[in-house]
Design an enzyme around this catalytic site. Structure first.
Site, PDB file in Angstrom:
ATOM      1  N   LYS A  11      48.120  45.598  38.863  1.00  0.00           N
ATOM      2  CA  LYS A  11      47.217  45.826  40.216  1.00  0.00           C
ATOM      3  C   LYS A  11      46.211  44.625  40.055  1.00  0.00           C
ATOM      4  O   LYS A  11      45.463  44.529  38.950  1.00  0.00           O
ATOM      5  CB  LYS A  11      46.512  47.067  39.972  1.00  0.00           C
ATOM      6  CG  LYS A  11      45.365  47.466  40.874  1.00  0.00           C
ATOM      7  CD  LYS A  11      43.992  47.879  40.376  1.00  0.00           C
ATOM      8  CE  LYS A  11      43.375  47.303  39.299  1.00  0.00           C
ATOM      9  NZ  LYS A  11      42.087  47.601  38.565  1.00  0.00           N
ATOM     10  N   ASP A 138      41.736  54.700  39.964  1.00  0.00           N
ATOM     11  CA  ASP A 138      42.738  53.778  40.494  1.00  0.00           C
ATOM     12  C   ASP A 138      43.930  54.332  40.729  1.00  0.00           C
ATOM     13  O   ASP A 138      44.920  53.395  41.342  1.00  0.00           O
ATOM     14  CB  ASP A 138      42.862  52.533  39.514  1.00  0.00           C
ATOM     15  CG  ASP A 138      41.943  51.461  39.631  1.00  0.00           C
ATOM     16  OD1 ASP A 138      41.137  51.323  40.628  1.00  0.00           O
ATOM     17  OD2 ASP A 138      41.739  50.677  38.707  1.00  0.00           O
TER      18      ASP A 138
HETATM   19  O1  C5P Z   1      38.565  56.611  36.742  1.00  0.00           O
HETATM   20  P1  C5P Z   1      38.874  56.054  35.401  1.00  0.00           P
HETATM   21  O2  C5P Z   1      39.057  56.946  34.550  1.00  0.00           O
HETATM   22  O3  C5P Z   1      39.602  54.851  35.631  1.00  0.00           O
HETATM   23  O4  C5P Z   1      37.345  55.152  35.114  1.00  0.00           O
HETATM   24  C1  C5P Z   1      36.838  55.116  33.968  1.00  0.00           C
HETATM   25  C2  C5P Z   1      35.270  54.743  33.880  1.00  0.00           C
HETATM   26  O5  C5P Z   1      35.033  53.754  34.584  1.00  0.00           O
HETATM   27  C3  C5P Z   1      34.684  56.065  34.594  1.00  0.00           C
HETATM   28  O6  C5P Z   1      34.485  57.209  33.677  1.00  0.00           O
HETATM   29  C4  C5P Z   1      33.423  55.580  34.827  1.00  0.00           C
HETATM   30  O7  C5P Z   1      32.389  55.332  33.825  1.00  0.00           O
HETATM   31  C5  C5P Z   1      33.748  54.037  35.314  1.00  0.00           C
HETATM   32  N1  C5P Z   1      33.893  54.073  36.673  1.00  0.00           N
HETATM   33  C6  C5P Z   1      32.941  53.858  37.582  1.00  0.00           C
HETATM   34  N2  C5P Z   1      33.094  53.871  38.950  1.00  0.00           N
HETATM   35  C7  C5P Z   1      34.340  53.814  39.664  1.00  0.00           C
HETATM   36  C8  C5P Z   1      35.406  53.712  38.587  1.00  0.00           C
HETATM   37  C9  C5P Z   1      35.292  53.915  37.222  1.00  0.00           C
HETATM   38  O8  C5P Z   1      31.827  53.991  37.105  1.00  0.00           O
HETATM   39  N3  C5P Z   1      34.844  53.746  40.688  1.00  0.00           N
END
Ligand code: C5P
Length: 288
Positions: A11, A138
């Site tokens: 991605k 994502d």
């Molecule tokens: O959703 P994912 O597990 O990929 O995200 C990892 C971390 O990245 C989240 O726990 C958060 O701290 C941060 N994050 C965020 N805002 C987003 C995506 C991720 O703050 N839109």
């Protein structure tokens, strides 16, 4: 039923604006996302249990226990569709991990796609999206696997037009970056959403100047944690034929865009000579 094999493409966030922050700490984003024509491989075969094996160049970085996103995706789909069957899932891990190019999210999305086919289920799209979002911000966009605008924390997805003809070079300097750590290290304000309008996709020059006016709001934070990101960006900008270079996601993978595959391949060869330890891959963006 024989094996089902699905590619989990890289991605690429062509730009990424952080537009706000929710009360729960998640950040609101506006990003144009596209997927490469190369990636990890997911193969699902029938089994009475849920099991996972991994090989490939980055296999040693992948935990295979229950916290693996692939197994969580499989279990989530099993629960959602009330499936008794299991599956053996094999991951060919060709993309670097903790790298800002989807990695685990793309693998989870590809697992959902492969298992829907293996188990012959067709879940309600809204419920599948909710399962995907619970796995990671994502994952819903990775389920689409085609050019898309992403907003909210990742749940607002609008398909975008196909990108103009461009070749892409991805480069990772071998430093894993934690997404939460990068978001936490960010100390700038918020950007306007500024979505790239559809008319900008009509031709290469218009598209590139639209991207040039946008950036990656996580890059300063990522560079503070891993200064080598700055070195990668400098090296990409200096490559002959590089039309635009940016970091993807929360890094440390950066990408460069070229007018043709031939120029991109030549640039990758130059880079490999100067930085033999860096991971490089060239390809094109998947179309709708
Ligand atoms: O959703 P994912 O597990 O990929 O995200 C990892 C971390 O990245 C989240 O726990 C958060 O701290 C941060 N994050 C965020 N805002 C987003 C995506 C991720 O703050 N839109």
């Amino acid at each position: 039923m024989t094996a089902i094999t699905v590619t989990a493409p890289a991605k690429v966030n062509l730009y990424l604006h952080v537009t706000g922050r929710r009360a729960d700490g998640y950040h609101l984003l506006e990003s144009l996302v596209a997927f490469t024509d190369f990636g990890d491989g997911i193969t699902a075969t029938p089994s009475d249990r849920l099991t996972l094996t991994v090989d490939g160049p980055f296999a040693d970085r992948i935990p295979t226990g229950p916290d693996n996103l692939i197994l969580q995706a499989a279990q989530g789909l099993r629960d959602l569709c009330d499936i008794q069957a299991g599956a053996h899932i094999h991951l060919d891990k060709r993309l670097p991990v903790a790298a800002g190019i989807g990695g685990g999210s793309a693998d989870a999305a590809a697992t959902l796609t492969a298992l829907c086919r293996l188990w012959q289920v067709d879940p309600d799209p809204a419920r599948l999206d909710a399962l995907a979002l619970g796995l990671g911000a994502d994952v819903p966009v990775c389920l689409r696997g085609q050019p898309a605008h992403m907003a909210g924390v990742g749940e607002e997805i609008t398909l975008a037009p196909d990108l103009p003809d461009l070749a892409v070079l991805l480069v990772n300097p071998g430093v894993a970056l934690s997404t939460p750590a990068v978001f936490k290290a960010r100390n700038s304000g918020f950007s306007p959403p500024d979505r790239l309008p559809d008319r900008a996709f009509a031709d290469r020059d218009g598209f590139l100047s639209g991207l040039a006016a946008r950036g990656n709001d996580l890059m300063a934070a990522a560079t503070r944690i891993a200064p080598v990101v700055g070195t990668v960006m400098k090296a990409l900008d200096a490559l002959g034929g590089c039309r635009l270079a940016r970091m993807s996601g929360s890094g440390a993978t950066c990408f460069a865009l070229f007018d043709s595959s031939q120029v991109a391949t030549q640039a990758a060869a130059v880079l490999a000579q100067d930085h033999p330890g860096w991971w490089c891959a060239t390809g094109r963006f998947k179309k709708m």
